[in-house]
Structure formats: structure tokens, C-alpha cells
Design a protein around this motif. Structure first.
Motif, PDB file in Angstrom:
ATOM      1  N   LEU A 154       3.273  -0.113  -7.289  1.00 29.82           N
ATOM      2  CA  LEU A 154       3.597  -1.462  -7.754  1.00 29.82           C
ATOM      3  C   LEU A 154       2.786  -1.877  -8.970  1.00 29.82           C
ATOM      4  N   PHE A 155       1.516  -1.399  -9.035  1.00 32.15           N
ATOM      5  CA  PHE A 155       0.628  -1.820 -10.123  1.00 32.15           C
ATOM      6  C   PHE A 155       0.352  -0.698 -11.118  1.00 32.15           C
ATOM      7  N   ALA A 156       1.153   0.356 -11.067  1.00 31.27           N
ATOM      8  CA  ALA A 156       0.931   1.487 -11.977  1.00 31.27           C
ATOM      9  C   ALA A 156       0.993   1.026 -13.433  1.00 31.27           C
ATOM     10  N   LEU A 157       0.128   1.607 -14.238  1.00 33.46           N
ATOM     11  CA  LEU A 157       0.022   1.230 -15.654  1.00 33.46           C
ATOM     12  C   LEU A 157       1.344   1.477 -16.379  1.00 33.46           C
ATOM     13  N   ASP A 158       1.858   0.421 -17.028  1.00 30.52           N
ATOM     14  CA  ASP A 158       3.064   0.441 -17.868  1.00 30.52           C
ATOM     15  C   ASP A 158       4.371   0.511 -17.075  1.00 30.52           C
ATOM     16  N   VAL A 159       4.387   1.149 -15.903  1.00 27.76           N
ATOM     17  CA  VAL A 159       5.660   1.351 -15.202  1.00 27.76           C
ATOM     18  C   VAL A 159       5.747   0.582 -13.885  1.00 27.76           C
ATOM     19  N   GLY A 160       4.640   0.066 -13.372  1.00 33.53           N
ATOM     20  CA  GLY A 160       4.661  -0.649 -12.102  1.00 33.53           C
ATOM     21  C   GLY A 160       5.411  -1.968 -12.210  1.00 33.53           C
ATOM     22  N   PRO A 161       6.295  -2.285 -11.260  1.00 33.97           N
ATOM     23  CA  PRO A 161       7.058  -3.541 -11.330  1.00 33.97           C
ATOM     24  C   PRO A 161       6.171  -4.783 -11.389  1.00 33.97           C
ATOM     25  N   LEU A 162       5.149  -4.861 -10.529  1.00 31.42           N
ATOM     26  CA  LEU A 162       4.254  -6.015 -10.551  1.00 31.42           C
ATOM     27  C   LEU A 162       3.388  -6.020 -11.805  1.00 31.42           C
ATOM     28  N   PHE A 163       3.021  -4.843 -12.296  1.00 33.41           N
ATOM     29  CA  PHE A 163       2.263  -4.755 -13.554  1.00 33.41           C
ATOM     30  C   PHE A 163       3.067  -5.384 -14.693  1.00 33.41           C
ATOM     31  N   GLN A 164       4.335  -5.017 -14.782  1.00 36.37           N
ATOM     32  CA  GLN A 164       5.178  -5.541 -15.842  1.00 36.37           C
ATOM     33  C   GLN A 164       5.460  -7.032 -15.656  1.00 36.37           C
ATOM     34  N   LEU A 165       5.680  -7.460 -14.403  1.00 39.03           N
ATOM     35  CA  LEU A 165       6.022  -8.858 -14.141  1.00 39.03           C
ATOM     36  C   LEU A 165       4.847  -9.789 -14.457  1.00 39.03           C
ATOM     37  N   ILE A 166       3.662  -9.470 -13.891  1.00 35.50           N
ATOM     38  CA  ILE A 166       2.510 -10.366 -14.069  1.00 35.50           C
ATOM     39  C   ILE A 166       2.051 -10.374 -15.522  1.00 35.50           C
ATOM     40  N   ASN A 167       1.946  -9.206 -16.127  1.00 28.64           N
ATOM     41  CA  ASN A 167       1.515  -9.147 -17.526  1.00 28.64           C
ATOM     42  C   ASN A 167       2.548  -9.789 -18.459  1.00 28.64           C
ATOM     43  N   GLY A 168       3.835  -9.671 -18.091  1.00 26.45           N
ATOM     44  CA  GLY A 168       4.865 -10.314 -18.909  1.00 26.45           C
ATOM     45  C   GLY A 168       4.783 -11.831 -18.828  1.00 26.45           C
ATOM     46  N   MET A 169       4.465 -12.347 -17.629  1.00 28.00           N
ATOM     47  CA  MET A 169       4.364 -13.789 -17.457  1.00 28.00           C
ATOM     48  C   MET A 169       3.096 -14.345 -18.104  1.00 28.00           C
ATOM     49  N   LEU A 170       2.003 -13.595 -17.996  1.00 28.67           N
ATOM     50  CA  LEU A 170       0.724 -14.073 -18.532  1.00 28.67           C
ATOM     51  C   LEU A 170       0.518 -13.681 -19.987  1.00 28.67           C
ATOM     52  N   GLY A 171       1.320 -12.755 -20.476  1.00 33.65           N
ATOM     53  CA  GLY A 171       1.143 -12.291 -21.844  1.00 33.65           C
ATOM     54  C   GLY A 171      -0.119 -11.473 -22.032  1.00 33.65           C
ATOM     55  N   THR A 172      -0.502 -10.721 -21.002  1.00 36.34           N
ATOM     56  CA  THR A 172      -1.723  -9.908 -21.044  1.00 36.34           C
ATOM     57  C   THR A 172      -1.364  -8.438 -20.865  1.00 36.34           C
ATOM     58  N   ALA A 181     -12.404  -7.026 -11.664  1.00 34.90           N
ATOM     59  CA  ALA A 181     -12.109  -8.405 -11.285  1.00 34.90           C
ATOM     60  C   ALA A 181     -10.902  -8.503 -10.355  1.00 34.90           C
ATOM     61  N   TRP A 182     -10.017  -7.502 -10.382  1.00 35.31           N
ATOM     62  CA  TRP A 182      -8.824  -7.526  -9.554  1.00 35.31           C
ATOM     63  C   TRP A 182      -8.959  -6.701  -8.280  1.00 35.31           C
ATOM     64  N   PHE A 183     -10.067  -6.015  -8.097  1.00 35.44           N
ATOM     65  CA  PHE A 183     -10.219  -5.159  -6.917  1.00 35.44           C
ATOM     66  C   PHE A 183     -10.205  -5.985  -5.627  1.00 35.44           C
ATOM     67  N   ARG A 184     -11.025  -7.031  -5.569  1.00 34.00           N
ATOM     68  CA  ARG A 184     -11.112  -7.836  -4.346  1.00 34.00           C
ATOM     69  C   ARG A 184      -9.817  -8.566  -4.021  1.00 34.00           C
ATOM     70  N   PRO A 185      -9.157  -9.211  -4.996  1.00 28.96           N
ATOM     71  CA  PRO A 185      -7.859  -9.829  -4.655  1.00 28.96           C
ATOM     72  C   PRO A 185      -6.843  -8.839  -4.101  1.00 28.96           C
ATOM     73  N   ILE A 186      -6.804  -7.624  -4.657  1.00 23.09           N
ATOM     74  CA  ILE A 186      -5.854  -6.628  -4.163  1.00 23.09           C
ATOM     75  C   ILE A 186      -6.198  -6.217  -2.732  1.00 23.09           C
ATOM     76  N   ILE A 187      -7.497  -6.033  -2.446  1.00 19.05           N
ATOM     77  CA  ILE A 187      -7.921  -5.662  -1.092  1.00 19.05           C
ATOM     78  C   ILE A 187      -7.547  -6.745  -0.092  1.00 19.05           C
ATOM     79  N   VAL A 188      -7.789  -7.992  -0.446  1.00 20.74           N
ATOM     80  CA  VAL A 188      -7.459  -9.108   0.461  1.00 20.74           C
ATOM     81  C   VAL A 188      -5.949  -9.199   0.669  1.00 20.74           C
ATOM     82  N   LEU A 189      -5.171  -9.039  -0.393  1.00 20.75           N
ATOM     83  CA  LEU A 189      -3.712  -9.094  -0.264  1.00 20.75           C
ATOM     84  C   LEU A 189      -3.194  -7.948   0.606  1.00 20.75           C
TER      85      LEU A 189
END
Length: 323
Positions: A154-172, A181-189
Motif C-alpha cells: 500500500l505504501f510502496a514508493l511511487d506505486v503504492g495506492p496510499l503513497f500516491q493518494l496521500i502524497n497527491g492530496m498533500l502535494g508531497t 516520523a511515519w513509523f509510529r503512526p503506521i504501527i498504531v494503525l
């Protein structure tokens, strides 16, 4: 003297009779419930073999364990390994990482389990309720390997659906799997998705025991649904919540090895290293058996202290503890 001897004899006779009745009562009790004790036997054997007997190996935490000499012949070093661990620069980092993950789980995942149980309890359509419960239970039966694999997809670099969705929405262009910074949120989720549904089972069982007459009386008095939950449901299951919270406190340093290990890489190791993975790296990969055993023993002792402490606090507030 004769009267004194007679009194002593009668006392001894009564004592012997009481002991005989007690032994006979024990025999009758075991005879009456022999099949229940037989069913209990496998559990006792399991705990003796896999829980209590391995505790003998914990003494290598106080020795310089040499495999060729064995546990008994390895030289004693006292608390040297504990001193090395507490003075190590790794200790503050490991403690901080472990406590942060544990507190996030305690403050987010644990209350969410109660909330989901309350929401499921309010569903009145049986088919919808059963279907929702089943869908929530399914992730629990997936291994952490499968969960980690799904996360990487889901979070694979460049090809992950959530990677593309979140970065597309945030422009990052964030690499979620490598960014500390994202390790702990992912573990909790991950923890929420996998365990929340399964954790509702105990609370749903407690909710099933709430007296329905209280709800009927509250409805007559004009109480709304939220008021009924707040004033009837929550107080009724509070003993169960306290017991589960006390048990959760005992696991506060046990963040889970497999999940953390599978999500750790060289870029997020600064926030990913916890006591469980540290024990593995030091004990298995580096062969420091005594040192890693000392770390594990420290974690176990802290867990026991926290259980007794949390139980004592619960008793102080007139709540039912676990003992």
C-alpha cells in the motif's frame, strides 16, 4: 492431673478427627470433580513446561554464559550485565521508543476497542451486527507477516495506492516506509486494524450481562441513547475495563517483536528499536546471551511491578482489580 490428661486426650482426639474429616472431604471433592481436574491437567502441564521451567534459564542474566560450560558451570558476574545495560547509550533510546509505542497503543487502541464494542452493542439489526463483527474479527487471524506485506504494497514508493493518494492530496513526496516520523503512526494503525475487532469480544460479553431493566427504566425517564450509554452501560462494564487495563499495563514494555521487526529498516531504526528487537539482535545475531537475558528479565520485572501497581491504584479507587 487426671482431668488435665483427659482434656489433652480429648483435644488430641478432636484434632485427629478434624484432620480425618478434612482428608476425607478432600478425597470426596477430588472424586466428585475428577473429570474437571483431568481437563485442567493439560493446562497445568503446559504452564509448567513452557512458562515455569524455562525460568531456570534466567539465571544466565547473572552469569557470563558460555555454551560449552552450560548454565550451571558458567561463571557468576552478579549484576554486571544490568549495569552495562543501564549505562549503555542504547538504554534511553530503547526506553523512549518502547514507552511511546506502548502509550500510543494504550491511549488510542485500547479506548477504540471499547468504543467499537459500544457501537456494535447499539446495532439492532442482527444480520448487520453479525456481519460487521465477522469483518472486524478477520484481520486478527492474519499473521504479522501478511499485515506487513500489505503495508509495503500500500505504501510502496511511487506505486503504492496510499503513497500516491496521500502524497497527491498533500502535494508531497514522502517515503512512508522509510521516514522515521511515519513509523509510529503506521504501527498504531496496523495494531488498530488487526486487533480492535478481536478485542471487542470481552467487552461484548460484559455488555451482554447488563440488566435490560435499567435501560427500560431509563427510557421511561426520558433518557436518550447517549445518556443510557454514559450512565448505565459504561458503569456496568467498568470492572471489565479496569481488569483489562491492569493487564494491559503489565504488557506496556512488550510492544511485540514480529510486527516491529518486519517494519524496521536501516532508515527508521532510530525510532523502531525497542526492547523486544534489541533482545533479538543482541542475543541471536551477536551471541550475547547473558546480556540479552538481562534485558528481557528487566522487562519482565517492570511488567510485574506495573501490574501490581495498577491493581493497587484500582483498589484505591474502589474498583475491582485482578486479585
Amino acid at each position: 492431673m487426671a482431668m488435665l490428661d483427659t482434656a489433652i486426650t480429648e483435644t488430641e482426639t478432636l484434632t485427629v478427627a478434624k484432620q480425618s474429616r478434612r482428608r476425607r472431604g478432600v478425597r470426596v471433592h477430588f472424586t466428585q470433580f475428577k473429570w474437571l481436574y483431568l481437563l485442567l491437567l493439560p493446562g497445568i502441564v503446559y504452564f509448567v513446561l513452557f512458562r515455569y521451567w524455562p525460568m531456570y534459564g534466567a539465571i544466565i542474566a547473572f552469569k557470563e554464559y558460555i555454551p560449552f560450560l552450560g548454565i550451571s558451570d558458567s561463571p557468576w558476574v552478579g549484576f554486571a550485565h544490568f549495569e552495562d545495560f543501564f549505562t549503555s547509550p542504547d538504554f534511553p533510546r530503547l526506553l523512549a521508543n518502547t514507552l511511546i509505542l506502548a502509550l500510543l497503543s494504550l491511549l488510542i487502541a485500547f479506548p477504540l476497542t471499547i468504543i467499537v464494542a459500544l457501537l456494535l452493542n447499539e446495532l439492532r439489526v442482527t444480520v448487520l451486527k453479525r456481519t460487521t463483527q465477522t469483518l472486524l474479527y478477520v484481520p486478527h487471524f492474519l499473521s504479522w507477516t501478511v499485515v506487513a506485506s500489505l503495508t509495503y504494497l500500500l505504501f510502496a514508493l511511487d506505486v503504492g495506492p496510499l503513497f500516491q493518494l496521500i502524497n497527491g492530496m498533500l502535494g508531497t513526496d514522502i517515503n512512508f516506509l522509510a521516514d522515521p516520523a511515519w513509523f509510529r503512526p503506521i504501527i498504531v494503525l496496523q495494531d488498530i486494524w488487526k486487533n480492535t475487532g478481536w478485542g471487542t469480544i470481552i467487552f461484548l460479553a460484559a455488555l451482554a450481562g447488563v440488566d435490560q431493566a435499567q435501560y427500560e427504566a431509563a427510557i421511561i425517564d426520558g433518557a436518550g441513547r447517549f445518556q443510557r450509554v454514559w450512565h448505565i452501560t459504561l458503569p456496568s462494564i467498568m470492572p471489565t475495563i479496569i481488569v483489562m487495563l491492569v493487564l494491559q499495563m503489565g504488557q506496556i514494555l512488550n510492544t511485540g517483536f514480529e510486527q516491529i521487526y518486519l517494519m524496521t529498516n536501516s532508515l527508521n531504526r532510530s525510532v523502531a528499536d525497542v526492547f523486544d528487537t534489541y533482545v533479538y539482535f543482541m542475543g541471536i545475531t551477536q551471541g550475547s546471551y547473558s546480556y540479552s537475558t538481562a534485558v528481557g528479565l528487566f522487562k519482565a520485572v517492570v511488567g510485574v511491578v506495573l501490574i501490581f501497581g495498577a491493581n493497587w491504584i484500582a483498589k484505591r479507587f474502589n474498583q475491582a482489580g485482578i486479585f
